[in-house]
Design a protein around this motif. Structure first.
Motif, PDB file in Angstrom:
ATOM      1  N   ILE A  97      -3.002 -66.559  -8.263  1.00 19.65           N
ATOM      2  CA  ILE A  97      -3.205 -67.828  -8.984  1.00 19.65           C
ATOM      3  C   ILE A  97      -2.664 -68.980  -8.147  1.00 19.65           C
ATOM      4  N   THR A 101      -4.948 -71.948  -6.761  1.00 19.85           N
ATOM      5  CA  THR A 101      -4.673 -73.307  -7.214  1.00 19.85           C
ATOM      6  C   THR A 101      -4.522 -74.244  -6.023  1.00 19.85           C
TER       7      THR A 101
ATOM      8  N   ILE B  97      -9.628 -68.739 -11.315  1.00 17.20           N
ATOM      9  CA  ILE B  97      -8.312 -69.152 -11.814  1.00 17.20           C
ATOM     10  C   ILE B  97      -8.232 -68.934 -13.330  1.00 17.20           C
ATOM     11  N   THR B 101      -5.639 -66.420 -15.042  1.00 17.41           N
ATOM     12  CA  THR B 101      -4.647 -66.981 -15.963  1.00 17.41           C
ATOM     13  C   THR B 101      -4.675 -66.227 -17.291  1.00 17.41           C
TER      14      THR B 101
END
Lengths: 141, 141
Positions: A97, A101, B97, B101
């Motif tokens: 992640i 990001t 993502i 998540t």
DNA sequence: TCTACGGCCTCTAGCGACTAGAGGGGCAAG
DNA sequence: CTTGCCCCTCTAGTCGCTAGAGGCCGTAGA
């Protein structure tokens, strides 16, 4: 009992060739066979395959699933090992992640700077061509 | 000019076998050869390989890189296509993502519920064994 | 009776983006 | 003369499947 591979597939939500593949790599046991050499399964296999599917959906690697299956077969064992595998996997997920990001940030910046002109002045191309960046090792997604 | 593959590797931060692989799949051109049949490169190849490395670090797929390279070779062309490729890729990154998540959330919950007891009562194992969950198709990371 | 269908079988190859290894050549320094 | 380094080609392995070829078996409809 006496479930065909097709019905096992429907019950566990895993495609037939994938079940055979799991058998091949030892995630699923060698099943008994009907007279016509067709695979026959029972409830324990349905449960095991559901376990595998769910763990895969959570992104666990097959080696980790092998460990989890081995551990889960002994209910008396303290579950520290299980916890450790799950935490290790979560750390991996968090790393990915963070990486993604950061990528998103750079992509956003790059795209935002593109003035929709010609390729010759395009910031996207220029950014990609600029050798000064270095994001460490090539991305693992 | 007259750079060996090893020096190209150092200058662009890409391993030697990877350069040969890129040549094989047509991302890098067939280079000229020395008398002893060793590959010889020049500055344009250094730039091209840097471009490729940077795009790979940003997670672009090789097909997308092929397109970007083709587009970047014509400075007069409007850069709408470039922009489109970059945006498409960013949408992919954002999707990953979101997926990761969600996974992290579920892993966190699962791990948080583990009372560090025995495997028999372990929430991690129970959660994985529970067939009622369905996260759609198996994860793509 | 023929034939189409569906489900099952085995085996092999392909995906993406490399990475590792075998087996060898050539050249300069010690 | 040997050691070490760089280069070469070719093949196979990684991960987690997926797709395809080619074939068996049993049933249901024309």
């Amino acid at each position: 009992m006496d479930i065909s591979i097709g019905e096992l597939s429907r019950r566990a939500g895993v495609k037939v060739p994938t079940i055979r593949y799991y058998e091949q790599v030892g995630l699923m046991p060698l099943p008994s066979r009907s007279e016509a050499q067709q695979r026959r399964y029972g409830e324990p296999e349905v449960a095991r395959l559901n376990f595998i599917r769910h763990a895969r959906e959570l992104g666990f690697e097959m080696d980790a699933i092998r460990e989890l299956l081995a551990l889960s077969s002994d209910p008396e064992r303290p579950c520290g090992d299980v916890d450790r595998i799950a935490r290790r996997h979560m750390a991996e997920v968090e790393k990915r992640i963070r990486k993604l990001t950061a990528l998103r940030g750079e992509l956003r910046r790059m795209i935002g700077e593109c003035g929709q002109g010609r390729v010759g002045e395009c910031r996207v191309i220029q950014t990609l061509a600029d050798p000064s960046h270095d994001h460490g090792r090539l991305a693992d997604h």
